[in-house]
Design a protein around this motif. Sequence first.
Motif, PDB file in Angstrom:
ATOM      1  N   ASP A  28       0.851  -1.188   0.000  1.00  0.00           N
ATOM      2  CA  ASP A  28       0.000   0.000   0.000  1.00  0.00           C
ATOM      3  C   ASP A  28       0.886   1.237   0.000  1.00  0.00           C
ATOM      4  O   ASP A  28       1.141   1.842   1.036  1.00  0.00           O
ATOM      5  CB  ASP A  28      -0.911  -0.032   1.234  1.00  0.00           C
ATOM      6  N   GLY A  29       1.425   1.583  -1.167  1.00  0.00           N
ATOM      7  CA  GLY A  29       2.340   2.718  -1.238  1.00  0.00           C
ATOM      8  C   GLY A  29       2.398   3.302  -2.629  1.00  0.00           C
ATOM      9  O   GLY A  29       1.438   3.242  -3.386  1.00  0.00           O
ATOM     10  N   TYR A  30       3.551   3.871  -2.976  1.00  0.00           N
ATOM     11  CA  TYR A  30       3.788   4.447  -4.291  1.00  0.00           C
ATOM     12  C   TYR A  30       4.640   3.495  -5.120  1.00  0.00           C
ATOM     13  O   TYR A  30       5.731   3.094  -4.705  1.00  0.00           O
ATOM     14  CB  TYR A  30       4.525   5.779  -4.176  1.00  0.00           C
ATOM     15  N   ARG A  31       4.147   3.130  -6.303  1.00  0.00           N
ATOM     16  CA  ARG A  31       4.963   2.367  -7.252  1.00  0.00           C
ATOM     17  C   ARG A  31       6.155   3.242  -7.624  1.00  0.00           C
ATOM     18  O   ARG A  31       6.010   4.398  -8.006  1.00  0.00           O
ATOM     19  CB  ARG A  31       4.133   2.031  -8.493  1.00  0.00           C
ATOM     20  N   MET A  32       7.358   2.663  -7.558  1.00  0.00           N
ATOM     21  CA  MET A  32       8.552   3.458  -7.773  1.00  0.00           C
ATOM     22  C   MET A  32       9.630   2.601  -8.429  1.00  0.00           C
ATOM     23  O   MET A  32       9.810   1.430  -8.080  1.00  0.00           O
ATOM     24  CB  MET A  32       9.067   4.000  -6.429  1.00  0.00           C
ATOM     25  N   HIS A  33      10.335   3.171  -9.389  1.00  0.00           N
ATOM     26  CA  HIS A  33      11.489   2.525  -9.993  1.00  0.00           C
ATOM     27  C   HIS A  33      12.760   3.162  -9.440  1.00  0.00           C
ATOM     28  O   HIS A  33      12.846   4.395  -9.337  1.00  0.00           O
ATOM     29  CB  HIS A  33      11.468   2.683 -11.508  1.00  0.00           C
ATOM     30  N   ALA A  34      13.729   2.333  -9.098  1.00  0.00           N
ATOM     31  CA  ALA A  34      15.029   2.811  -8.641  1.00  0.00           C
ATOM     32  C   ALA A  34      16.039   2.590  -9.766  1.00  0.00           C
ATOM     33  O   ALA A  34      16.294   1.451 -10.173  1.00  0.00           O
ATOM     34  CB  ALA A  34      15.459   2.066  -7.379  1.00  0.00           C
ATOM     35  N   ARG A  35      16.601   3.666 -10.289  1.00  0.00           N
ATOM     36  CA  ARG A  35      17.613   3.598 -11.353  1.00  0.00           C
ATOM     37  C   ARG A  35      18.969   3.930 -10.751  1.00  0.00           C
ATOM     38  O   ARG A  35      19.174   5.024 -10.210  1.00  0.00           O
ATOM     39  CB  ARG A  35      17.278   4.583 -12.472  1.00  0.00           C
ATOM     40  N   VAL A  71      25.745  -3.245  -6.256  1.00  0.00           N
ATOM     41  CA  VAL A  71      25.650  -3.167  -7.713  1.00  0.00           C
ATOM     42  C   VAL A  71      26.385  -1.926  -8.200  1.00  0.00           C
ATOM     43  O   VAL A  71      26.594  -0.966  -7.445  1.00  0.00           O
ATOM     44  CB  VAL A  71      24.177  -3.097  -8.180  1.00  0.00           C
ATOM     45  N   LYS A  72      26.783  -1.955  -9.489  1.00  0.00           N
ATOM     46  CA  LYS A  72      27.302  -0.763 -10.147  1.00  0.00           C
ATOM     47  C   LYS A  72      26.193  -0.059 -10.931  1.00  0.00           C
ATOM     48  O   LYS A  72      26.086   1.162 -10.907  1.00  0.00           O
ATOM     49  CB  LYS A  72      28.460  -1.125 -11.078  1.00  0.00           C
ATOM     50  N   GLU A  73      25.407  -0.861 -11.649  1.00  0.00           N
ATOM     51  CA  GLU A  73      24.243  -0.338 -12.357  1.00  0.00           C
ATOM     52  C   GLU A  73      23.074  -1.291 -12.133  1.00  0.00           C
ATOM     53  O   GLU A  73      23.257  -2.505 -12.112  1.00  0.00           O
ATOM     54  CB  GLU A  73      24.491  -0.203 -13.864  1.00  0.00           C
ATOM     55  N   ALA A  74      21.897  -0.725 -11.999  1.00  0.00           N
ATOM     56  CA  ALA A  74      20.707  -1.563 -11.815  1.00  0.00           C
ATOM     57  C   ALA A  74      19.465  -0.736 -12.107  1.00  0.00           C
ATOM     58  O   ALA A  74      19.492   0.507 -12.062  1.00  0.00           O
ATOM     59  CB  ALA A  74      20.630  -2.124 -10.397  1.00  0.00           C
ATOM     60  N   TYR A  75      18.381  -1.445 -12.413  1.00  0.00           N
ATOM     61  CA  TYR A  75      17.060  -0.820 -12.573  1.00  0.00           C
ATOM     62  C   TYR A  75      16.084  -1.739 -11.863  1.00  0.00           C
ATOM     63  O   TYR A  75      15.847  -2.869 -12.287  1.00  0.00           O
ATOM     64  CB  TYR A  75      16.704  -0.664 -14.054  1.00  0.00           C
ATOM     65  N   VAL A  76      15.520  -1.248 -10.745  1.00  0.00           N
ATOM     66  CA  VAL A  76      14.718  -2.072  -9.843  1.00  0.00           C
ATOM     67  C   VAL A  76      13.290  -1.542  -9.822  1.00  0.00           C
ATOM     68  O   VAL A  76      13.061  -0.331  -9.696  1.00  0.00           O
ATOM     69  CB  VAL A  76      15.305  -2.061  -8.416  1.00  0.00           C
ATOM     70  N   ASP A  77      12.343  -2.448  -9.932  1.00  0.00           N
ATOM     71  CA  ASP A  77      10.927  -2.106  -9.818  1.00  0.00           C
ATOM     72  C   ASP A  77      10.475  -2.417  -8.395  1.00  0.00           C
ATOM     73  O   ASP A  77      10.820  -3.478  -7.843  1.00  0.00           O
ATOM     74  CB  ASP A  77      10.112  -2.942 -10.817  1.00  0.00           C
ATOM     75  N   GLY A  78       9.722  -1.513  -7.780  1.00  0.00           N
ATOM     76  CA  GLY A  78       9.308  -1.747  -6.401  1.00  0.00           C
ATOM     77  C   GLY A  78       8.223  -0.806  -5.941  1.00  0.00           C
ATOM     78  O   GLY A  78       7.573  -0.122  -6.740  1.00  0.00           O
ATOM     79  N   GLU A  79       8.037  -0.760  -4.644  1.00  0.00           N
ATOM     80  CA  GLU A  79       6.986   0.055  -4.025  1.00  0.00           C
ATOM     81  C   GLU A  79       7.578   0.743  -2.796  1.00  0.00           C
ATOM     82  O   GLU A  79       8.215   0.096  -1.953  1.00  0.00           O
ATOM     83  CB  GLU A  79       5.802  -0.821  -3.596  1.00  0.00           C
ATOM     84  N   LEU A  80       7.385   2.049  -2.717  1.00  0.00           N
ATOM     85  CA  LEU A  80       7.862   2.823  -1.568  1.00  0.00           C
ATOM     86  C   LEU A  80       6.715   2.957  -0.574  1.00  0.00           C
ATOM     87  O   LEU A  80       5.637   3.444  -0.926  1.00  0.00           O
ATOM     88  CB  LEU A  80       8.340   4.192  -2.027  1.00  0.00           C
ATOM     89  N   CYS A  81       6.959   2.532   0.670  1.00  0.00           N
ATOM     90  CA  CYS A  81       5.863   2.402   1.638  1.00  0.00           C
ATOM     91  C   CYS A  81       6.259   2.932   3.010  1.00  0.00           C
ATOM     92  O   CYS A  81       7.439   2.991   3.368  1.00  0.00           O
ATOM     93  CB  CYS A  81       5.469   0.928   1.802  1.00  0.00           C
ATOM     94  N   ALA A  82       5.223   3.271   3.776  1.00  0.00           N
ATOM     95  CA  ALA A  82       5.357   3.468   5.215  1.00  0.00           C
ATOM     96  C   ALA A  82       4.842   2.198   5.883  1.00  0.00           C
ATOM     97  O   ALA A  82       3.814   1.653   5.478  1.00  0.00           O
ATOM     98  CB  ALA A  82       4.544   4.678   5.673  1.00  0.00           C
TER      99      ALA A  82
END
Length: 330
Positions: free
Chosen positions: A39-46, A78-89
């Motif tokens: 239950d949060g914000y969909r967020m990609h980490a680049r 990691v040196k480079e990555a692209y991660v799909d995830g969710e930012l939550c409280a």
Amino acid sequence: MNPAKPNRTHPPKWIEPQLTRLVDEAPNGPDWLHEIKYDGYRMHARIDGSDIRLLTRTGLDWSHRYQATIAALRALPVKEAYVDGELCAVRADGVTSFSRLQAAMDEGRTGDLVFFAFDLLFLNGESIAKLPLIERKARLEGLFSTDMPGLRFSDHVIGDGPTFRKHACRLALEGAISKRIDRAYASGNRGLWVKSKCLNREEFIVVGWTDPTGSRPHIGSLLLGYYTDDGRLLYAGRAGTGITVAELKRLARRLGPLQTARMPLDVPPPRESRFGSPLELSRVHWVRPEVVVEVTYLTWTEDNLLRQVSYQGERQDKPARQVVRSPPHP
């Protein structure tokens, strides 16, 4: 003479996220894995060396809002990555809370947020988005061999989706996300990933508000709407419960500049509704349809109005034009 080192490939600037389709029940069988619906914000980490970005589902760069999460991501090996995830409280009982996430944002307390990583699309110079999901998750899990505050790997169960969802509901979670284990990442696709909810919970557009009564300050109720497939904006009902005094004040500041004399709805509210009469309509403060909020509700009435609505928070990550009506969970 030393041989020239090959140029490393940088992760993509942004990848359109794979989406989910709402279903009544989590699918069964060994071809599906099941994760908790956060239950949060969909967020990609680049991650590109020291340059780390947090990108919303529409590609907006929100890195400046979550500097603690950016710092946490530096711990990934990691040196480079692209991660799909969710930012939550996360509450003390381990359950994610969107209302707490919004409160943390409004009050500048984002240091305790947690980024739940559930997919890996690029790793150390190599695009892996076309690999089967189960292989991508195995590589992602390998990055979480040690505990890293602010980061968590989203674990999963394979098979028996109905039982997984039942346990999620018993734990007062929002529901389950089910994904085909053998498929590549498919941006925009809504069939290979499905969601089954424990509560009816959806986004709606604020089309107006009413004046408060009694001791309630700032705002009475929010009037909600949604777009149809052919682009019409229709009335869905109102939300008044679940809004704190602080949130009422914030919403009043947010909606005030959006006031308009013209009703934004393409069809007036039905006469059977609270605001179906001309007199009641004259008391509504209409706004341009730009603010998206998330609510829980029991069901829809036969007149296509929401029943037992409770406000959860504003969704700043979703454009209003993307808000369409979803069928309720039985």
